[in-house]
Design an enzyme around this catalytic site. Structure first.
Site, PDB file in Angstrom:
ATOM      1  N   ASP A  14     -33.153 -31.822  26.218  1.00  0.00           N
ATOM      2  CA  ASP A  14     -32.840 -30.175  26.581  1.00  0.00           C
ATOM      3  C   ASP A  14     -31.547 -29.480  25.842  1.00  0.00           C
ATOM      4  OD1 ASP A  14     -31.307 -30.340  28.547  1.00  0.00           O
ATOM      5  OD2 ASP A  14     -32.850 -29.173  30.658  1.00  0.00           O
ATOM      6  N   ASN A  18     -33.892 -25.022  41.848  1.00  0.00           N
ATOM      7  CA  ASN A  18     -34.777 -25.026  42.097  1.00  0.00           C
ATOM      8  C   ASN A  18     -36.035 -25.626  41.620  1.00  0.00           C
ATOM      9  OD1 ASN A  18     -35.020 -24.978  39.434  1.00  0.00           O
ATOM     10  ND2 ASN A  18     -34.885 -22.617  39.115  1.00  0.00           N
ATOM     11  N   HIS A  38     -36.130 -27.620  38.767  1.00  0.00           N
ATOM     12  CA  HIS A  38     -36.774 -27.852  37.846  1.00  0.00           C
ATOM     13  C   HIS A  38     -36.674 -29.457  37.620  1.00  0.00           C
ATOM     14  CE1 HIS A  38     -32.898 -25.486  36.754  1.00  0.00           C
ATOM     15  NE2 HIS A  38     -32.721 -27.256  36.183  1.00  0.00           N
ATOM     16  N   GLU A  62     -38.738 -24.967  34.477  1.00  0.00           N
ATOM     17  CA  GLU A  62     -38.773 -23.644  35.255  1.00  0.00           C
ATOM     18  C   GLU A  62     -40.030 -23.929  35.775  1.00  0.00           C
ATOM     19  OE1 GLU A  62     -36.120 -23.395  36.076  1.00  0.00           O
ATOM     20  OE2 GLU A  62     -34.518 -22.086  34.665  1.00  0.00           O
TER      21      GLU A  62
HETATM   22  C1  GLP Z   1     -29.332 -27.607  34.450  1.00  0.00           C
HETATM   23  C2  GLP Z   1     -30.246 -29.240  33.676  1.00  0.00           C
HETATM   24  C3  GLP Z   1     -31.115 -30.121  34.416  1.00  0.00           C
HETATM   25  C4  GLP Z   1     -30.250 -30.623  35.435  1.00  0.00           C
HETATM   26  C5  GLP Z   1     -29.879 -29.748  36.138  1.00  0.00           C
HETATM   27  C6  GLP Z   1     -29.272 -29.456  37.886  1.00  0.00           C
HETATM   28  O1  GLP Z   1     -29.529 -27.193  33.997  1.00  0.00           O
HETATM   29  N1  GLP Z   1     -31.535 -28.781  32.335  1.00  0.00           N
HETATM   30  O2  GLP Z   1     -31.167 -31.301  33.392  1.00  0.00           O
HETATM   31  O3  GLP Z   1     -30.863 -32.004  36.169  1.00  0.00           O
HETATM   32  O4  GLP Z   1     -30.039 -28.540  35.598  1.00  0.00           O
HETATM   33  O5  GLP Z   1     -27.808 -30.504  37.461  1.00  0.00           O
HETATM   34  P1  GLP Z   1     -26.537 -30.593  37.849  1.00  0.00           P
HETATM   35  O6  GLP Z   1     -26.488 -32.102  37.353  1.00  0.00           O
HETATM   36  O7  GLP Z   1     -25.785 -29.647  37.326  1.00  0.00           O
HETATM   37  O8  GLP Z   1     -26.686 -30.804  39.018  1.00  0.00           O
END
Ligand code: GLP
Length: 248
Positions: A67, A136, A138, A143
């Site tokens: 992403d 959440n 995702h 989402e």
């Molecule tokens: C982000 C990314 C995801 C990631 C998630 C968790 O927004 N788009 O790919 O896995 O949220 O992030 P973190 O690893 O910082 O908790």
């Protein structure tokens, strides 16, 4: 789903890096689906370390990222292209042309999304797709919603995702409101999925992903239908599963 229960973030990172390194050693010209966020940072550090020690080469590896924020340039410190350069690509022997992150500045975002899917398909999908998970549920930036979205798409970020990611920006207002995300189709077409999680704030998402109903309300739950998922998580992230008596 194979579950590795690790003591803490560092052990989780090391185990995840071992799975990725094993994939590269087994198949040096593999396609890796890569992820950003705080979760994989430690694993990337291990991979860079092993590369510097001569144990690993990325020379033939091709990468596709999950992403990118809409509106952030590759030079923006919070863009996912910048994250990948500074956490991995700039420190290993990967060929720049073999790395791909969605273009959040594309003039036509829908065309960018369609081309991204064409590209992933033309490469035969990822041999291994690395995933973190949002609080959440995702995955990538898929989402929670009313349906799973198969294709790469532009997504309006959930308010709680903006809250969660505000820690990386000067203020909440600076967090982009949209992103391009690989869809569920490309993720599910990966031959292997490596899902990583650390910390108690991920415990509910991990519980729902592993043994909740398969529902777009928790996008990670679709991984229950994938034949080859490896979950590497620390004790805190697994705490709701262990409290429910699930053997991990
Ligand atoms: C982000 C990314 C995801 C990631 C998630 C968790 O927004 N788009 O790919 O896995 O949220 O992030 P973190 O690893 O910082 O908790």
């Amino acid at each position: 789903m194979k579950i590795f229960r690790e003591k803490d973030y560092d052990a989780m990172s090391r185990r995840a890096a071992q799975v990725i390194a094993a994939e590269i050693t087994h198949n040096p010209a593999c396609v890796l689906g890569l992820a950003t966020g705080s979760t994989p940072e430690g694993a990337y550090k291990y991979l860079v370390d092993w590369y510097k020690k001569g144990c690993l080469s990325f020379q033939e590896v091709l990468t596709v990222n999950l992403d990118e924020y809409v509106g952030l340039s590759p030079e923006h410190e919070q863009s996912y292209r910048y994250f990948m350069q500074s956490n991995l690509f700039d420190h290993v022997d990967i060929l720049p042309d073999f790395t791909t992150v969605p273009d959040g500045l594309a003039a036509d975002l829908n065309v960018e999304c369609a081309q991204y899917d064409d590209y992933i398909r033309s490469q035969g999908y990822a041999a291994l797709q690395l995933l973190g998970i949002g609080r959440n549920g995702h995955i990538g930036f898929n989402e929670p919603g009313d349906c799973f979205i198969k294709e790469t798409h532009v997504v309006d970020l959930a308010e709680n995702t903006i809250d969660a990611n505000a820690r990386f920006f000067a203020s909440r207002d600076d967090v982009p409101k949209q992103a391009i995300s690989m869809g569920i189709g490309a993720i599910m077409n990966a031959k292997k999925v490596l899902l990583c999680a650390s910390g108690e704030e991920k415990a509910e998402a991990i519980y729902n992903t592993v043994c909740g109903p398969i529902t777009p309300k928790c996008p990670g739950s679709i991984l229950q239908l994938h034949p080859n998922v490896v979950l590497v998580a620390d004790e805190a992230a697994l705490s709701k599963l262990t409290a429910a008596g699930v053997a991990v």
